[in-house]
Enzyme design. Structure first.
Site, PDB file in Angstrom:
ATOM      1  N   ALA A 147      64.767  63.674  33.856  1.00 25.35           N
ATOM      2  CA  ALA A 147      64.856  64.828  32.954  1.00 25.35           C
ATOM      3  C   ALA A 147      65.123  64.416  31.507  1.00 25.35           C
ATOM      4  CB  ALA A 147      65.925  65.817  33.435  1.00 25.35           C
TER       5      ALA A 147
ATOM      6  N   CYS B 186      49.395  39.836  39.102  1.00 28.39           N
ATOM      7  CA  CYS B 186      49.497  38.553  39.822  1.00 28.39           C
ATOM      8  C   CYS B 186      48.743  37.447  39.103  1.00 28.39           C
ATOM      9  CB  CYS B 186      48.918  38.741  41.214  1.00 28.39           C
ATOM     10  SG  CYS B 186      47.164  39.150  41.127  1.00 28.39           S
TER      11      CYS B 186
ATOM     12  N   GLU C 267      60.286  62.236  28.181  1.00 29.96           N
ATOM     13  CA  GLU C 267      59.196  63.098  28.616  1.00 29.96           C
ATOM     14  C   GLU C 267      58.475  63.850  27.497  1.00 29.96           C
ATOM     15  OE1 GLU C 267      62.141  64.868  31.297  1.00 29.96           O
ATOM     16  OE2 GLU C 267      60.551  64.951  32.775  1.00 29.96           O
TER      17      GLU C 267
ATOM     18  N   THR D 288      36.420  37.974  46.174  1.00 28.04           N
ATOM     19  CA  THR D 288      36.784  39.254  45.555  1.00 28.04           C
ATOM     20  C   THR D 288      36.251  40.440  46.363  1.00 28.04           C
ATOM     21  OG1 THR D 288      34.846  39.308  44.114  1.00 28.04           O
ATOM     22  CG2 THR D 288      36.821  38.253  43.236  1.00 28.04           C
ATOM     23  N   GLU D 289      35.353  40.138  47.274  1.00 26.80           N
ATOM     24  CA  GLU D 289      34.851  41.189  48.147  1.00 26.80           C
ATOM     25  C   GLU D 289      35.479  41.033  49.538  1.00 26.80           C
ATOM     26  OE1 GLU D 289      32.565  43.320  46.703  1.00 26.80           O
ATOM     27  OE2 GLU D 289      33.046  44.530  48.459  1.00 26.80           O
TER      28      GLU D 289
ATOM     29  N   CYS E 196      45.025  45.135  38.966  1.00 27.60           N
ATOM     30  CA  CYS E 196      46.093  45.424  37.996  1.00 27.60           C
ATOM     31  C   CYS E 196      46.507  44.207  37.189  1.00 27.60           C
ATOM     32  CB  CYS E 196      47.313  46.003  38.720  1.00 27.60           C
ATOM     33  SG  CYS E 196      48.291  44.781  39.616  1.00 27.60           S
TER      34      CYS E 196
ATOM     35  N   LEU F 170      30.455  33.205  54.581  1.00 31.92           N
ATOM     36  CA  LEU F 170      30.578  32.465  53.326  1.00 31.92           C
ATOM     37  C   LEU F 170      31.573  33.191  52.422  1.00 31.92           C
ATOM     38  CD1 LEU F 170      28.035  30.857  54.091  1.00 31.92           C
ATOM     39  CD2 LEU F 170      27.185  31.261  51.783  1.00 31.92           C
TER      40      LEU F 170
ATOM     41  N   GLY G 227      34.238  33.640  45.735  1.00 30.63           N
ATOM     42  CA  GLY G 227      35.362  34.129  44.923  1.00 30.63           C
ATOM     43  C   GLY G 227      36.352  34.941  45.730  1.00 30.63           C
TER      44      GLY G 227
ATOM     45  N   ASN H 293      27.909  38.908  44.457  1.00 31.27           N
ATOM     46  CA  ASN H 293      27.612  40.274  44.029  1.00 31.27           C
ATOM     47  C   ASN H 293      26.300  40.760  44.657  1.00 31.27           C
ATOM     48  OD1 ASN H 293      26.492  42.406  41.896  1.00 31.27           O
ATOM     49  ND2 ASN H 293      28.711  42.333  41.802  1.00 31.27           N
TER      50      ASN H 293
ATOM     51  N   GLU I   9      62.427  59.308  42.106  1.00 35.79           N
ATOM     52  CA  GLU I   9      63.584  60.203  41.964  1.00 35.79           C
ATOM     53  C   GLU I   9      64.060  60.696  43.334  1.00 35.79           C
ATOM     54  OE1 GLU I   9      63.231  63.203  38.947  1.00 35.79           O
ATOM     55  OE2 GLU I   9      64.831  64.410  39.791  1.00 35.79           O
TER      56      GLU I   9
ATOM     57  N   ARG J 292      60.269  74.760  35.407  1.00 36.97           N
ATOM     58  CA  ARG J 292      60.049  74.139  34.087  1.00 36.97           C
ATOM     59  C   ARG J 292      58.677  74.530  33.543  1.00 36.97           C
ATOM     60  NH1 ARG J 292      62.352  70.219  30.662  1.00 36.97           N
ATOM     61  NH2 ARG J 292      64.172  70.077  32.007  1.00 36.97           N
TER      62      ARG J 292
HETATM   63  C1  LIG Z   1      38.807  44.113  40.609  1.00 34.20           C
HETATM   64  C2  LIG Z   1      37.336  44.029  40.919  1.00 34.20           C
HETATM   65  C3  LIG Z   1      36.444  44.571  40.018  1.00 34.20           C
HETATM   66  C4  LIG Z   1      35.078  44.536  40.307  1.00 34.20           C
HETATM   67  N1  LIG Z   1      34.217  45.092  39.405  1.00 34.20           N
HETATM   68  C5  LIG Z   1      32.899  45.103  39.663  1.00 34.20           C
HETATM   69  C6  LIG Z   1      31.981  45.690  38.766  1.00 34.20           C
HETATM   70  O1  LIG Z   1      32.351  46.189  37.712  1.00 34.20           O
HETATM   71  N2  LIG Z   1      30.676  45.702  39.102  1.00 34.20           N
HETATM   72  C7  LIG Z   1      30.226  45.140  40.268  1.00 34.20           C
HETATM   73  O2  LIG Z   1      29.037  45.162  40.509  1.00 34.20           O
HETATM   74  N3  LIG Z   1      31.072  44.566  41.125  1.00 34.20           N
HETATM   75  C8  LIG Z   1      32.377  44.535  40.865  1.00 34.20           C
HETATM   76  N4  LIG Z   1      33.240  43.965  41.754  1.00 34.20           N
HETATM   77  C9  LIG Z   1      32.703  43.360  42.945  1.00 34.20           C
HETATM   78  C10 LIG Z   1      32.574  41.841  42.706  1.00 34.20           C
HETATM   79  O3  LIG Z   1      31.851  41.545  41.634  1.00 34.20           O
HETATM   80  C11 LIG Z   1      31.820  41.202  43.730  1.00 34.20           C
HETATM   81  O4  LIG Z   1      32.674  41.436  44.760  1.00 34.20           O
HETATM   82  C12 LIG Z   1      31.659  39.720  43.444  1.00 34.20           C
HETATM   83  O5  LIG Z   1      30.622  39.423  42.570  1.00 34.20           O
HETATM   84  C13 LIG Z   1      31.486  39.027  44.722  1.00 34.20           C
HETATM   85  O6  LIG Z   1      31.543  37.660  44.503  1.00 34.20           O
HETATM   86  P1  LIG Z   1      32.518  36.720  45.327  1.00 34.20           P
HETATM   87  O7  LIG Z   1      32.129  35.348  45.027  1.00 34.20           O
HETATM   88  O8  LIG Z   1      33.926  37.043  45.027  1.00 34.20           O
HETATM   89  O9  LIG Z   1      32.157  37.156  46.790  1.00 34.20           O
HETATM   90  P2  LIG Z   1      32.867  36.874  48.146  1.00 34.20           P
HETATM   91  O10 LIG Z   1      33.904  37.895  48.401  1.00 34.20           O
HETATM   92  O11 LIG Z   1      33.313  35.489  48.203  1.00 34.20           O
HETATM   93  O12 LIG Z   1      31.638  37.126  49.103  1.00 34.20           O
HETATM   94  C14 LIG Z   1      30.957  38.344  49.085  1.00 34.20           C
HETATM   95  C15 LIG Z   1      29.823  38.359  50.101  1.00 34.20           C
HETATM   96  O13 LIG Z   1      28.746  37.584  49.637  1.00 34.20           O
HETATM   97  C16 LIG Z   1      28.376  36.618  50.618  1.00 34.20           C
HETATM   98  N5  LIG Z   1      27.889  35.461  49.900  1.00 34.20           N
HETATM   99  C17 LIG Z   1      28.460  34.887  48.812  1.00 34.20           C
HETATM  100  N6  LIG Z   1      27.682  33.890  48.366  1.00 34.20           N
HETATM  101  C18 LIG Z   1      26.609  33.827  49.186  1.00 34.20           C
HETATM  102  C19 LIG Z   1      25.465  33.008  49.228  1.00 34.20           C
HETATM  103  N7  LIG Z   1      25.258  32.055  48.347  1.00 34.20           N
HETATM  104  N8  LIG Z   1      24.565  33.231  50.211  1.00 34.20           N
HETATM  105  C20 LIG Z   1      24.768  34.185  51.128  1.00 34.20           C
HETATM  106  N9  LIG Z   1      25.845  34.978  51.125  1.00 34.20           N
HETATM  107  C21 LIG Z   1      26.749  34.819  50.166  1.00 34.20           C
HETATM  108  C22 LIG Z   1      29.637  36.424  51.398  1.00 34.20           C
HETATM  109  O14 LIG Z   1      29.385  35.932  52.683  1.00 34.20           O
HETATM  110  C23 LIG Z   1      30.191  37.799  51.444  1.00 34.20           C
HETATM  111  O15 LIG Z   1      29.581  38.551  52.445  1.00 34.20           O
HETATM  112  C24 LIG Z   1      34.612  43.949  41.494  1.00 34.20           C
HETATM  113  C25 LIG Z   1      35.523  43.397  42.393  1.00 34.20           C
HETATM  114  C26 LIG Z   1      36.871  43.432  42.109  1.00 34.20           C
HETATM  115  C27 LIG Z   1      37.833  42.844  43.074  1.00 34.20           C
HETATM  116  S1  FES Z   2      45.527  42.306  40.719  1.00 36.08           S
HETATM  117 FE1  FES Z   2      47.069  43.678  41.291  1.00 36.08          FE
HETATM  118  S2  FES Z   2      48.335  42.392  42.445  1.00 36.08           S
HETATM  119 FE2  FES Z   2      46.692  41.161  42.075  1.00 36.08          FE
END
Ligand SMILES: Cc1cc2nc3c(=O)[nH]c(=O)nc-3n(C[C@H](O)[C@H](O)[C@H](O)COP(=O)(O)OP(=O)(O)OC[C@H]3O[C@@H](n4cnc5c(N)ncnc54)[C@H](O)[C@@H]3O)c2cc1C
Ligand code: FES
Ligand code: FES
Length: 1353
Positions: free
Chosen positions: A1100, A70, A1282, A282-283, A67, A277, A280, A371, A823, A901
């Site tokens: 309302a 943050c 509304e 993000t996973e 969203c 490891l 980012g 990814n 509400e 309504r």
């Molecule tokens: C809001 C949001 C939107 C997203 N949208 C998309 C999208 O549109 N399409 C899509 O495909 N994905 C999407 N993702 C997923 C995101 O792209 C992947 O989660 C991201 O690329 C993972 O990278 P990271 O560095 O954050 O991984 P991390 O969370 O840091 O790690 C992910 C995994 O990879 C492993 N890893 C990382 N680097 C290495 C390495 N060098 N060697 C071995 N293992 C490794 C880690 O151990 C872990 O298991 C989205 C995620 C979020 C949160």
């Molecule tokens: S992206 Fe929604 S609180 Fe962080």
């Protein structure tokens, strides 16, 4: 503090040394150094900022990167690039440990109302881009980061900067318009003709309206001065050449190791292959927060040079695996610019995927390697890498191997070829060769920041100088539990020529090879299978087109020109927006702000992060955190509750349940609910109890550790189930008028059908939140709640605690959005929190996580309607019968009023002589559904327009003619016998037809549809009439309290709550005119039960009407009291009269009260007025659909809305646009998925898609109807909250119109002109309705005992 090592594996235990070895984390926040010797790796930057540093400007909206609330900016010295880099990130996903030697800038760090606002903060506020303000700091920080990197961005760069931000209130237009003032291309060409959509280019004045004054004046904006920005901390800059050394941070359960060299990393992996490891996060961050996963040792390789290197090699570009996606994107884009086109086919495919991949905040940190190794079956990059055979270099201590990604790389679900001790070092993305072509496609629910339904990479290599296939790779995500290659299909095409025959063969073969089980996770089986064929067809055409350009036309099939648009990638058109409103009458005093676009009075504080929301309140020293424990079964008897494991979680204080309630456990509007389920649960998410601990993190762990056993009972989930089992709340509701039998007998045609409208989650950016503070005396308790309903919060808590209501004080400063969701359902949480505070005697706080909020608190009611309509060949409707069913859920809540309504709005704007509507509330085992902006009206009206569109199609008449023909006139009686007075709809209709240039555009649409085979356009104009009043008459009352202090300042309080809709601003405008003083003298602090008692919920749409009138009354009392002093001193000032009154011992405090007159309708007699008056509006929308993928683009919307004499045109236009965009979500995007067991799959922004910045119409014009004073509300205004929401149905029916054109062209002779399109019109539904030769129809039969992945409930 006890340390919890519960889930550590033996391999990693040795890695968790004694705490004494932990390092210091050093980073900067807003220029101030932070040194933490005790940092916990499980802490996110967001939690750290808000709770440790007290910087609450950065908000929590979802906790999963979806969203942008943050968003903060990070700055660091990039050693490889030798420069300082700035990028935006989601603080909710950033581990604080990853910030060593990083500078963090939050919204508080760039400006403040106390010193000086930053231009970004000023412009979003002054352009009316902040309503509830909860999203605002995040949006400010996205824009700020863009400007730090690019002080003069283009409009496209500005729009791209917000791909990771959501706003639920504004409809985005004002934010974009405000920020376009930073653009070097200005946003508006001022009519110079550079932008065909420019508002100034409307040469013909179809409406005879003059352009209104602007809603804001950009000339007064502070200039952006890049030299004034905070500098990068010199201390960090000095460190840029010092070698980085390994760091360790020790937490309660997790150790974080920041590896400095590749050797360190490989050694660690060799000794402990199970360490995780994280780059980012993000996973992993999401797995930890939402999937309850624990990784005891985390190694961060982000500093390791080899993992960040970028190398241009002979065969391609090689990226270190830790490279963030944003830099991969940048490098590839530069290569595309520089290299010959034939070499960059693959790069362009990757870029196309990255274009729609998350927002900047995620792409700035998410790594390429992350990814790939996540091995998600819907990864967008893996199909591309597999199709191009990207080279993966894998290393471990002493070994190095390079493999090409192919079908063997992902051996199973979320598995890769990597050995446990190996890491991915780098990825080489190849250059394409002469004769090689590549495309990537993705279809998601929403274009921006959404995960794919199906995603793919496709590559063909032709034998030199020919169109004979040498290699063909077609790889998909979203078609199995891993990324797959359609080898069976592609292998048999080798040596075949790129022609129609190959296309046919691939299509037939893909339909077989890319098969999905009927219960495949993710559902949408037919759609996903169809997409594989559609994507290949697009690839086929794209290659034909490229071959054509390469002069190989004679060697392959020619591209039909009407097919060309099928190959076009989505492109953004230059936006154009106009707002028309009436200026205040000449001669109105400058001080009188009524009718002027006054900025929302807290907008600047919202933009600077100073505005305080419930969870921003400072924590009390002895405060506790609460987390709800909810049912995981839809219907079951509770056999046992075991809290023993929860009690072992550090910081555990107690478990609260029904047994602790001193008063009554019975609650709910209809007393059919319990505060805590006692013996039986009736939905998943039903609240059973709550744990109370020292911190929210401990509370989450403890709640997860509570073990509940159940005895399952049969559950009813869907409307159909409920009808079958006759499971209803209350009895049938009915409105009937005329004689149906005669009506149907008279009709030339009768059609009948069924339409379903899905539910909707409120998705207010601020989730439910309560802080309860026991006062320790006489049962007193003070509650700070994010609620629209202070009265029910107070009375429900009092009843539960068994104390009189006068002991319970409820206070609301502001909400981060409400939309009806707060509400009544806010009481679920506030009552539980109050009990915990009572039991512990300590302040208790809880803010629901987004997933809990979505699961527990219900949303808009799904509706199923069965209709039968009789009409003449002229299109005149003579008889209508509709049975409405709503899915009310497990309690009645407001469902009856919502169905009422819906019945009141089943006519929308049409006069139907013979009509019967019935309504039933289905009692099911899902969370109780509740109020949501429109309150049943939109459902009732959508059904009306649905059959109306079918009437037009059946008669073969233009839909707008049929609509107009059936429309009411002034003085007509509705089907509930209310007389329509002041009927402005006809004016709105005519003005909208004219301003949208409907006739001309209808012709253009037809022309476009003739010239384009696979893209179709649709156009539709839709009216709305919305009844204003609570239909429960006594709720139409309001109170106000005005205190005037001796310095002349006024403290105003009224019964309404502020949730972004600008109510407080409007009330101050009203009081200012009534008292004839400047708005600056008047302040509203909060809404509370001890100032104005017994208030109706802010709902309302009537809050301005009723509270405004009450404020007016209170002001009149004050004025009357001041009158003698004014007379005595006619030339005196307000302050003089106030002082004199005080010295004369005259009370300067007054209450005001208002109740709406003459309300009261009887269903029995179908008489009496349910509404005080009606609001009217009309919208015309044009869309373009992609018949192959189901994608659609909102090209243009023109709205004409009657808001009476607007109290504040900026706020009213904001409400029109915000409601419209929320309606656009309802009718085209937002889809809640439930499992057959009644479990909600869609519990956050990753799976539930509300409209984003790119979802709004490219051309968006809003006009407030002029000269239409409303004598029934304060200062001739009208309700606006509304009514405009339903106008988004114009998009739904424009889509239906476009589908009709597609079916006419592609359908076989027997393709019916009437077809089913349930709401929302998602890509799946659009694609499935556009039946053509690439449609894979017929899902394999569901085997016995096999259930679909999701149900329509
Ligand atoms: C809001 C949001 C939107 C997203 N949208 C998309 C999208 O549109 N399409 C899509 O495909 N994905 C999407 N993702 C997923 C995101 O792209 C992947 O989660 C991201 O690329 C993972 O990278 P990271 O560095 O954050 O991984 P991390 O969370 O840091 O790690 C992910 C995994 O990879 C492993 N890893 C990382 N680097 C290495 C390495 N060098 N060697 C071995 N293992 C490794 C880690 O151990 C872990 O298991 C989205 C995620 C979020 C949160
Ligand atoms: S992206 Fe929604 S609180 Fe962080
Ligand atoms: S103003 Fe954007 S979410 Fe409310």
């Amino acid at each position: 503090m006890p340390v919890f090592f519960g889930s550590e594996t033996p391999e990693v235990q040795g890695l968790r040394p004694m705490k004494t070895t932990a390092d210091e984390l050093v980073f900067f926040v807003n220029g101030k150094k932070v040194v933490d010797k005790n940092v916990d790796p499980e802490t996110t930057l967001l939690a750290y900022l808000r709770r440790k540093l007290g910087l609450c400007g950065t908000k929590l909206g979802c906790g999963e990167g979806g969203c942008g609330a943050c968003t903060v900016m990070l700055s660091k010295y990039d050693r490889l690039q030798n420069k300082i880099v700035h990028f935006s990130v989601n603080a909710c996903l950033a581990p604080v440990c990853s910030l060593h030697h990083v500078a963090v800038t939050t919204v508080e760090g760039i400006g403040s109302t106390k010193t000086r606002l930053h231009p970004v903060q000023e412009r979003i506020a002054k352009s009316h881009g902040s309503q509830c303000g909860f999203c605002t700091p995040g949006i400010v920080m996205s824009m700020y980061t863009l400007l730090r990197n690019q002080p003069e961005p283009t409009i496209e760069e500005i729009e791209d900067a917000f791909q990771g931000n959501l706003c639920r209130c504004t409809g985005y237009r004002p934010i974009l318009q405000g920020f376009r003032t930073f653009a070097r291309d200005g946003g508006c060409c001022g009519g110079k003709g550079e932008n065909p959509n420019c508002c100034m280019n409307q040469k013909e004045d179809h409406t005879h309206l003059t352009l209104s004054p602007a809603l804001f004046n950009p000339e007064g904006f502070m200039p952006l001065d890049a030299t004034q920005e905070p500098i990068f901390p010199p201390e960090l800059l000095r460190l840029k050449d010092t070698p980085q050394k390994q760091l360790r941070f020790e937490g309660e359960r997790v150790t974080w190791i920041q590896a400095a060299t590749l050797k360190e990393l490989l050694d660690l992996k060799a000794q402990h292959p199970n360490v995780k490891l994280v780059v980012g996060n993000t996973e992993i961050g999401i797995e930890m927060k939402f999937k309850n996963k624990l990784f005891p040792v985390i190694v961060c390789p982000a500093w390791i040079p080899e993992l960040n290197a970028v190398e241009h090699r002979q065969e391609g570009i090689c990226f270190g695996a830790a490279c963030p996606l944003i830099s991969v994107e940048k490098t590839l884009a530069e290569a595309v610019d520089k290299l010959p086109t034939h070499k960059t086919e693959v790069f362009r495919g990757v870029l196309e995927q990255l274009r729609w991949f998350a927002g900047k905040q995620v792409k700035s940190v998410a790594s390429l390697g992350g990814n790939i190794i996540t091995a998600s079956p819907i990864s967008d990059l893996n199909p591309v890498f597999m199709a191009c055979g990207a080279k993966m270099t894998l290393v471990s201590q002493g070994t190095k191997r390079t493999v090409r990604m192919d079908h063997t790389f992902f051996p199973a679900y979320r598995k890769t070829l990597l050995k446990p001790e190996e890491i991915l070092l780098s990825v080489e993305i190849p250059y394409s060769r002469e004769g090689e072509y590549f495309s990537a496609f993705k279809q998601a629910s929403r274009r921006e920041d959404d995960i794919a339904k199906v995603t793919c990479g496709m590559r063909v290599l032709f034998k030199s100088g020919s169109t004979e296939v040498e290699e063909l790779a077609v790889c998909f995500g979203g078609m199995a539990d891993r990324t797959v290659s359609a080898l069976g299909t592609t292998q048999r095409q080798l040596s075949k020529v790129w022609n129609e025959e190959l296309l046919q063969d691939v299509s037939a073969s893909l339909a077989k090879e890319m098969c999905l089980a009927p219960d495949a996770p993710g559902g949408m089986v037919e759609f996903r299978r169809t997409l594989t064929l559609s994507f290949f067809f697009k690839f086929y055409l794209t290659v034909l087109q490229k071959l054509g350009k390469a002069d190989l036309e004679d060697k392959c099939a020619k591209l039909d020109p009407t097919y060309a648009s099928a190959t076009l990638l989505f492109h953004k058109d230059p936006p154009a927006n106009v707002q028309f409103f009436q200026e205040v009458p000449s001669g109105q005093s400058e001080e009188d702000m009524v009718g002027r676009p006054l900025v929302h009075l807290s907008a600047t504080m919202q933009a600077s992060g100073e505005a305080v929301y419930c969870d921003d309140m400072p924590r009390h020293e002895n405060e506790l955190s609460l987390r709800l424990v909810t049912s995981t079964k839809a219907h079951a008897r509770i056999k046992s509750i075991d809290t023993s494991e929860a009690q072992r979680v550090p910081g555990f204080v107690c478990f609260v349940s029904a047994d602790d309630i001193p008063g009554s456990n019975v609650t709910g509007i209809f007393n059919d609910e319990t505060v805590f389920a006692k013996d039986e649960v009736t939905c998943i998410g039903h609240i059973i109890g709550a744990v109370v601990t020292d911190t929210p993190e401990h509370a989450q762990r403890a709640a997860q550790a509570v073990k509940i056993t159940y005895e399952e009972l049969p559950a009813i989930i869907t409307i159909e189930d409920a009808i079958k089992n006759q499971s209803f709340h209350g009895s049938e509701l009915k409105i009937e008028k005329g004689n149906l039998k005669e009506g149907f007998a008279e009709a030339d045609n009768i059609i009948s059908g069924e339409v379903y409208i899905g539910g909707q989650d409120h998705f207010y950016l601020e989730t439910h939140c309560t802080i309860a503070i026991p006062k320790g005396e006489a049962g007193e308790m003070e509650l700070f709640v994010s609620t629209q309903n202070t009265m029910k919060t107070q009375s429900f808590v009092a009843k539960m605690l068994g104390v009189p209501e006068n002991r319970i004080l409820v206070r609301v400063k502001r909400m981060g959005g409400g939309f009806g969701g707060k509400e009544t359902r806010s009481t679920l949480l506030s009552t539980a929190v109050a009990l915990a505070a009572h039991k512990t005697g300590r302040p208790v706080r809880c803010m629901l996580d987004r997933d809990e909020d979505m699961l527990i608190t219900g949303g808009r009611h799904p509706f199923l309607a069965r209709y039968k309509v009789g009409f003449m060949n002229t299109g005149k409707v003579v008889a209508l019968e509709v049975d409405h069913y709503s899915n009310a859920g497990n309690s009645q809540d407001l469902s009856q009023a919502i169905m009422e309504r819906a019945l009141f709005h089943m006519d929308n704007c049409y006069k139907i002589p013979n009509i019967r509507g019935t309504g039933r509330l289905c009692k099911t085992n899902v969370s109780s559904n509740t109020a949501f902006r429109g309150f049943g009206g939109p459902q009732g009206m959508l059904i009306a327009e649905y059959w109306m569109s079918e009437v037009a199609v059946t008669c073969g008449l233009p839909a707008e003619e049929v609509r107009r023909q059936n429309m009411y006139e002034e003085g007509d009686l509705t089907h509930f016998n209310q007389k329509l007075e002041g009927f402005t709809l006809t004016r709105c209709w005519e003005e909208c037809l004219a301003s949208s240039q409907y006739e001309a555009r209808r012709k253009e649409v037809e022309k476009f549809n003739k010239e384009n085979c696979w893209k179709k356009r649709g156009l539709c104009i839709i009216p709305t009439k919305f009844g204003i009043s609570f239909t429960v008459p006594f709720l139409n009352q309001a109170g106000a309290l005005v205190h005037v202090y001796t310095d002349g300042s006024v403290l105003l309080t009224h019964g309404g709550t502020e949730m972004g809709q600008g109510l407080h601003t409007k009330m101050i405008q009203v009081a200012s005119r009534a008292l004839n003083i400047s708005t600056s003298k008047i302040h509203i602090s909060e809404t509370s039960t001890n100032t104005v008692p017994n208030t109706s919920p802010t709902a309302a749409s009537v809050s301005t009407d009723i509270n405004g009138q009450a404020v007016y009354e209170a002001c009149q009392t004050i004025l009357k009291r001041l009158e003698p002093f004014k007379k005595k001193k006619p030339s005196g000032s307000w302050e003089d009269w106030v002082t004199d009154a005080y010295l004369g011992a005259v009370s300067l405090s007054a209450t005001g009260f208002y109740r709406t007159p003459d309300l009261g309708y009887s269903f029995k007699t179908n008489s009496g007025n349910p509404f005080h008056y009606f609001s009217y509006g009309v919208a015309c929308s044009e869309v373009e659909i992609d018949c192959l993928t189901g994608d659609h683009k909102n090209l243009r919307t023109d709205i004409v809305m009657d808001v009476g004499s607007s109290l504040n045109p900026a706020i009213d236009i904001g409400q029109v646009e915000g409601a419209f965009v929320q309606g656009l979500g309802l009718f085209t995007l937002e889809e809640l998925h439930y499992s057959p067991e009644g479990s909600l799959h869609t519990r956050g922004p990753s799976t539930y898609k509300i409209p984003a910045f790119g979802s709004i119409p490219v051309q968006f014009s809003v006009s407030l109807l002029r000269d239409c004073p409303n004598k029934k509300a304060i200062y001739a205004s009208k309700a606006v909250g509304e009514p405009p929401l339903f106008l988004a149905a114009s998009i739904f029916f424009a889509i239906k119109d476009a589908i009709l054109a597609a079916r006419a062209q592609h359908g076989k002779d027997n393709t019916s002109k009437l077809f089913c399109l349930d709401s929302p019109a998602t890509p799946e539904k659009i694609r499935n309705a556009c039946v053509n030769e690439f449609t894979v129809s017929g899902v394999p039969d569901m085997p016995k005992n096999c259930k679909p992945w999701c149900l329509r409930i």
